[in-house]
Design an enzyme around this catalytic site. Structure first.
Site, short mmCIF file in Angstrom:
data_model
loop_
_atom_site.label_atom_id
_atom_site.label_comp_id
_atom_site.label_asym_id
_atom_site.label_seq_id
_atom_site.Cartn_x
_atom_site.Cartn_y
_atom_site.Cartn_z
N GLU A 78 0.60 -1.14 -0.02
CA GLU A 78 0.00 0.06 -0.08
C GLU A 78 0.75 1.37 -0.04
OE1 GLU A 78 -3.12 0.53 -0.37
OE2 GLU A 78 -4.16 -1.26 -0.02
N ASP A 91 -2.80 7.60 -2.94
CA ASP A 91 -3.85 7.60 -3.71
C ASP A 91 -4.48 8.67 -4.36
OD1 ASP A 91 -5.71 6.12 -5.40
OD2 ASP A 91 -7.05 5.71 -3.90
#
Length: 201
Positions: A78, A91
């Site tokens: 991640e 993100d």
């Protein structure tokens, strides 16, 4: 919650095909290195930075009964152990002009996505607890949705749901069909193998 979540399994017992060609390309790895080897290489690259969080990872893993190697693997996938975050955020959504996810394990704060309210600092134990609670939640849903799957399959399905949502997990043979890179659970399981065998988690 008790000492060990009943869905706990040794990550080494979960089968995996490793990283997809899409993930390899995104991470700018050599194109001839794919699958499990690519996942292991990425886990190894993040191992030094991961040491900063080892104590917290172990504590949270044992609290929720989730293999610490799995938590380390999610952190690697991640946020590359925090190396790709911007003040704790990741993100980036260019349409909204905001970031969608928070912290080492990238808790989804997008109101049109996970809609979570981030807890704690990006690298805090509180953040790891929140993210692991979300993971446990999805494992439980997948266990209920697919009661005939083995514990290892249910864990892998829960990992896929952590990324894509439980509604996007329809079958075990296509568990990563709707996950980012088409390999999320397979890549994370392979990284988890490395952290368990080589990383000391």
């Amino acid at each position: 919650m008790g000492n060990f979540f009943s869905g706990y399994v040794d990550i080494r017992r979960v089968e995996t095909s490793g990283a997809s060609s899409r993930t390899v390309k995104q991470e700018n790895l050599q194109h001839n290195v794919q699958g499990v080897t690519a996942s292991h290489n990425m886990a190894k690259t993040d191992a030094g930075q991961m040491e900063k969080y080892r104590e917290k990872i172990n504590k949270v893993g044992h609290k929720y009964g989730i293999d610490p190697a799995l938590i380390a693997a999610i952190i690697s996938r991640e946020s590359r152990a925090g190396n790709v975050l911007h003040d704790g955020w990741g993100d980036y959504d260019s349409k909204r002009g905001t970031y969608n996810a928070w912290g080492l394990m990238q808790v989804d704060v997008n109101p049109n996505g996970g809609g979570h309210t981030a807890r704690g600092g990006w690298d805090s134990e509180e953040h790891l607890c929140q993210a692991t609670e979300i993971l446990v939640h999805f494992i439980k849903i997948i266990r209920e949705k697919f009661p005939n799957w083995s514990a290892e399959q249910q864990l892998k399905g829960g990992i896929a749901a952590y990324n894509a949502g439980d509604r996007n997990v329809h079958s075990y043979c296509k568990v990563d069909e709707y996950t980012r890179g088409g390999d999320y659970s397979n890549d994370i399981v392979a990284r988890g193998h490395w952290y368990k065998k080589r990383g000391g988690f």
